[in-house]
Design a protein around this motif. Structure first.
Motif, short mmCIF file in Angstrom:
data_model
loop_
_atom_site.label_atom_id
_atom_site.label_comp_id
_atom_site.label_asym_id
_atom_site.label_seq_id
_atom_site.Cartn_x
_atom_site.Cartn_y
_atom_site.Cartn_z
N GLY A 453 0.80 -1.22 0.00
CA GLY A 453 0.00 0.00 0.00
C GLY A 453 0.83 1.26 0.00
N GLY A 454 2.06 1.18 -0.51
CA GLY A 454 2.94 2.35 -0.53
C GLY A 454 3.16 2.84 -1.95
N ALA A 455 4.39 3.23 -2.26
CA ALA A 455 4.68 3.80 -3.57
C ALA A 455 6.12 3.54 -3.93
N CYS A 456 6.41 3.72 -5.21
CA CYS A 456 7.76 3.50 -5.74
C CYS A 456 8.26 4.80 -6.35
N GLU A 457 9.51 5.15 -6.06
CA GLU A 457 10.16 6.29 -6.69
C GLU A 457 11.42 5.80 -7.39
N LEU A 458 11.71 6.41 -8.54
CA LEU A 458 12.87 6.00 -9.33
C LEU A 458 13.89 7.13 -9.40
N VAL A 459 15.16 6.76 -9.26
CA VAL A 459 16.26 7.72 -9.31
C VAL A 459 17.24 7.23 -10.37
N GLU A 460 17.39 8.00 -11.44
CA GLU A 460 18.29 7.59 -12.51
C GLU A 460 19.62 8.32 -12.48
N SER A 461 19.80 9.26 -11.55
CA SER A 461 21.07 9.97 -11.42
C SER A 461 21.15 10.60 -10.04
N GLU A 462 22.36 10.99 -9.65
CA GLU A 462 22.49 11.67 -8.36
C GLU A 462 21.74 12.99 -8.35
N GLU A 463 21.67 13.67 -9.48
CA GLU A 463 20.91 14.92 -9.54
C GLU A 463 19.45 14.67 -9.22
N ARG A 464 18.90 13.60 -9.78
CA ARG A 464 17.49 13.29 -9.56
C ARG A 464 17.23 12.97 -8.08
N LEU A 465 18.22 12.47 -7.39
CA LEU A 465 18.04 12.09 -5.99
C LEU A 465 17.58 13.28 -5.16
N ASP A 466 18.17 14.46 -5.38
CA ASP A 466 17.79 15.64 -4.60
C ASP A 466 16.31 15.99 -4.83
N GLU A 467 15.83 15.81 -6.05
CA GLU A 467 14.43 16.10 -6.33
C GLU A 467 13.51 15.09 -5.66
N VAL A 468 13.91 13.84 -5.65
CA VAL A 468 13.05 12.78 -5.15
C VAL A 468 12.95 12.79 -3.63
N MET A 469 13.99 13.23 -2.94
CA MET A 469 14.00 13.10 -1.49
C MET A 469 12.86 13.86 -0.82
N ALA A 470 12.44 14.99 -1.41
CA ALA A 470 11.30 15.71 -0.82
C ALA A 470 10.05 14.84 -0.85
N LYS A 471 9.88 14.05 -1.93
CA LYS A 471 8.72 13.15 -2.01
C LYS A 471 8.85 12.03 -0.98
N ILE A 472 10.06 11.50 -0.83
CA ILE A 472 10.26 10.43 0.14
C ILE A 472 9.92 10.91 1.54
N HIS A 473 10.30 12.15 1.87
CA HIS A 473 9.97 12.69 3.19
C HIS A 473 8.46 12.65 3.42
#
Length: 822
Positions: A453-473
């Motif tokens: 019942g959760g979600a999946c996030e994809l990171v294809e580069s270190e740059e993308r990681l900074d954008e995704v972390m806000a969603k992970i929070h």
């Protein structure tokens, strides 16, 4: 090991004296059969229809059967199949998989040209084209439809281009192999030979011509912020939207990922329906935009962080995984508890913390981050034990949110075994998966997240990681809406997909499909029910509208429903007969491919009397960012014979083992300095200024103007790249400009600003956080006042000034580069 499929009359050779062709895989008469791959996609709103054209040419002196193991988006429904040889066109038919194979084998034995497409995993397919004569070429066309995910107003279209090697555990079987791949079938992965294509060594000339084009129509909503993260692309206005084309010469070695914003402030909950072609039923697609402004005090959490440290995680992936894990630990509060498990073919925890949940105080968080900083890749991807340990830790108390976060590339071959062993336990926790790779096993990670019942996030580069972390929070925090259910007003709802509706989080709309018999009566509505964080009941009534002509709602529902059924098939061995019948019924009725059906096309012409073509399995590209040492880590479990998920093809010396490992590929622009290619800013008259163009090359920053923040900010003597955070700051400014007084869009934009403020403090950008805090506080105080509109205007001005952008008119769209295709 070189499979016998490639040691037939064709031989491995390279033309002497040809520097550019050195390392190219050829036969005695020419190249391998797959000559080109073309992808043509059309996006309307959140729906995407795609045509995939694969061209095979027989360069040998005898009839062949070409075998190609290839990926497709796991959310997409494959609903059409066609084979074309010269002017002869044969449309494929879908049938039960065993019967379709019999039809294909009989046609090949009779000397007829034939083709068959089968699904081996969600997103992994095998195509066979048989009795292709010398010099002949055949074009195979597959058509798919699907939905695109949207979060915070940003849409993502990811099209996979290579099946990456996977860890194959278990003891090899002595029986006849199920496929022509390079891995042996094992007792734990009995079809390993169907998901392990041979792999070319790096540095070889690209054996396949790739073309990709996508047109984007926002369906009445503005399209902006278009950007490609891993490939260089060319974009131009096209009628009501944009046309994006891939730069010629790109290789099939990583996923194609395109993102854009779609009128985020204008999105709202909606439901559309369409009747079946035979009139016996109808399908509705429901988009639920979560309520905002209903946040409550977050419940204490128990969080188990599971980090993949196997050999395939080497290079930039290990760096990104460590950073992601450390950021997640840093977000925990004093009331939370947590544990960290790092795994390969063994499982380890920080020695100072042990293997139990511990309070998330400053000392324990520091110890965990200190441990994560020294984790290095090694071994194989044995995921079963860490999942078992994590679910055991999270069992029990209901007064706390129980969260499992898995950070991995997902490159395992025993997906069904893992679901079978752990699905029942994962249903009692929220599972979030963070996939890190340029060719990630997204299908498996989404399956795990859906079970929990959760979600999946994809990171294809270190740059993308900074954008995704806000969603992970946000995702590991308290959701906006839980216990979601759907009810029909005057409708006899039969089935919904996904079967288990996940918790709903701020900024992440929920999209689901429902089915019923007959047609809805005029004025019919869908009622959504759930529970807000404070425990109060929430109800939203959504009226049904007619879908646009041609919308493939039934096929999209069928694919989502089949995905649910396939997961239940893997998790419940005792009920497999009934579930298999259900999958077959849905697949055949709606003409959508599944693991129990296949598309087959047979040409009536006898091309090769006597049959018996020679089989050639098409090698695929080595995934971008992978080194040869990562292939060596794909061995089997301890005590079993080594089982490799990929065999590399090439000439000795084609790759220099003494050469230093390649630098992490962050984006196309990182290879060519600070120019912006592949990050395209789209402007339009009268609209908010587009997102900033983030320079991925590391040019020396200019001194910051007074009152502004430079992209390189030093705090306590450590240089921290503020560029990604300034880009997010400008995104929030755009959201505020689009918002209106009293609308949920303003509340969501302010929530994103507060999350950004928290991130700045977490990573140590204290000076920027100090300047941003008063602006965020004024906005939060103004949300329920009549001064909101003026406060929004003032905040936009201040935010842009803070990020170093002048407040001028919106820029014009970029000029087209005339010499791009040269």
């Amino acid at each position: 090991m070189i499979p016998t499929a490639l040691t037939i009359d064709p031989t491995l050779a390279h033309p002497s004296g040809s520097e550019h062709a050195f390392g190219r895989l050829e036969t005695s008469r020419g190249c391998l059969p797959l000559a080109s791959l073309s992808v043509v996609a059309h996006v309307h709103g959140l729906e995407v229809a795609t045509e995939l054209h694969q061209t095979f040419i027989n360069h040998t002196g005898a009839p062949i059967e070409a075998v190609y193991i290839f990926p497709l988006p796991d959310r997409a429904a494959v609903h059409a199949f066609r084979m074309q040889v010269r002017d002869r066109i044969v449309d494929g038919v879908i049938d039960e998989r065993g019967r379709a194979r019999d039809v294909y084998e009989h046609a090949i034995a009779a000397g007829q040209r034939a083709a068959i497409a089968e699904e081996d995993r969600p997103g992994v397919f095998t195509l066979r084209v048989g009795n292709l004569l010398p010099g002949e070429h055949v074009v195979i066309t597959l058509r798919t439809v699907g939905l695109l995910p949207i979060e915070d107003g940003e849409v993502t279209w990811a099209f996979p281009l290579v099946v990456a090697p996977r860890f194959i555990p278990g003891i090899p079987l002595d029986d006849e192999q199920a496929g022509t791949g390079t891995a042996s079938d094992t007792d734990r992965v009995p079809d390993a030979s169907r998901i392990s294509p041979p792999v070319l060594l790096p540095g070889f000339a690209s054996p396949v011509r790739l073309s990709l084009a996508v047109t984007i129509d926002g369906a009445g909503l503005p399209v902006a912020g278009l950007r490609s993260s891993l490939h260089e692309v060319h974009a131009a206005p096209d009628g009501r939207g944009w046309r994006v084309e891939l730069r010629p010469g790109e290789r099939l070695d990583r996923d194609f990922i395109l993102r854009w914003t779609l009128g985020g402030a204008a999105l709202h909950s909606a439901a559309v329906w369409a009747p079946d072609a035979d009139g016996e039923g109808a399908t509705a697609m429901i988009t639920v935009v979560p309520p905002v402004g209903a946040a409550a005090q977050a419940r204490p959490r128990d969080v188990v962080l599971v980090l993949d440290r196997s050999g395939s995680m080497g290079g930039w992936k290990m760096v990104a995984a460590r950073r992601a894990a450390a950021r997640i630990v840093d977000t925990l509060g004093e009331r939370d508890r947590f544990a960290v498990l790092a795994f390969d073919d063994r499982v380890e925890s920080p020695p100072s913390l042990g293997s139990q949940l511990v309070p998330a105080g400053d000392r324990n968080r520091f110890r965990a981050v200190e441990y994560l900083a020294q984790v290095q890749e090694r071994g194989g991807t044995e995921l079963a034990l860490p999942l078992e340990l994590a679910t055991r830790m999270l069992a029990g108390r209901d007064d706390r949110d129980r969260v499992l976060v898995l950070v991995t590339d997902g490159q395992v071959g025993n997906e069904d075994e893992l679901l079978r062993r752990h699905a029942a336990h994962l249903q009692h926790v929220r599972v979030f998966t963070l996939g890190i790779d340029q060719a990630v096993n997204a299908a498996f990670l989404r399956r795990l997240a859906a079970v929990g019942g959760g979600a999946c996030e994809l990171v294809e580069s270190e740059e993308r990681l900074d954008e995704v972390m806000a969603k992970i929070h946000r995702r590991i925090a308290t959701p906006v809406l839980v216990d979601v259910s759907v009810h029909g007003d005057g409708l006899d709802l039969a089935t919904q997909a996904p079967r288990r509706l996940p918790a709903v989080f701020a900024g992440a709309p929920l999209v689901l499909h429902v089915r019923w018999r007959g047609r809805p009566r005029p004025g019919a509505a869908i009622e959504l029910r759930g529970r807000l964080p404070a425990g109060t009941e929430y109800t939203q009534r959504i009226h049904l509208d007619s879908a646009r002509p041609g919308a493939a709602l039934a096929q999209s529902w069928a694919r989502a429903h089949i995905r649910d059924l396939e997961d239940r098939y893997a998790a419940h061995p005792g009920d497999r007969t009934r579930i298999e019948r259900a999958i077959l019924a849905v697949s055949l009725r709606h003409q959508v491919l599944s693991r129990f059906t296949a598309f087959v096309a047979v040409d009536r012409e006898i091309a090769n009397p006597g049959g018996s073509p020679r089989t050639i399995t098409q090698p695929v590209e080595q995934p971008a960012g992978w080194g040869e040492e990562q292939f060596g880590s794909l061995g089997g479990s301890t005590g079993a014979s080594p089982v490799f998920g990929a065999t590399t093809f090439g000439f000795v010396g084609a790759a220099d083992p003494a050469a230093p490992p390649p630098a992490p590929i962050l984006s196309p622009t990182a290879r060519s300095g600070p120019k912006v290619v592949g990050a395209i800013s789209l402007g339009r008259a009268g609209a908010a200024p587009p997102r900033s163009q983030v320079l991925r090359g590391r040019a020396a920053p200019a001194p910051a103007a007074p009152g502004r923040v430079s992209k390189q900010e030093s705090v306590d003597g450590a240089g921290i790249d503020a560029g990604p955070y300034l880009a997010r700051l400008l995104d929030v400014a755009d959201d505020l400009l689009r918002a209106r007084s009293g609308t949920p869009a303003a509340q969501l934009a302010v929530a994103r600003l507060l999350e950004l403020l928290e991130d700045l403090r977490t990573v140590g950008l204290d000076a920027l956080a100090a300047r941003l805090a008063p602006i965020a506080e004024r906005l939060r105080a103004a949300l329920s006042t009549a001064d909101l509109l003026q406060t929004l205007h003032d905040a936009v001005t201040a935010l842009r000034e803070l990020a170093g952008k002048k407040n001028g008119p919106p820029p014009s769209p970029p000029r087209q580069r005339k010499g791009f295709w040269r």
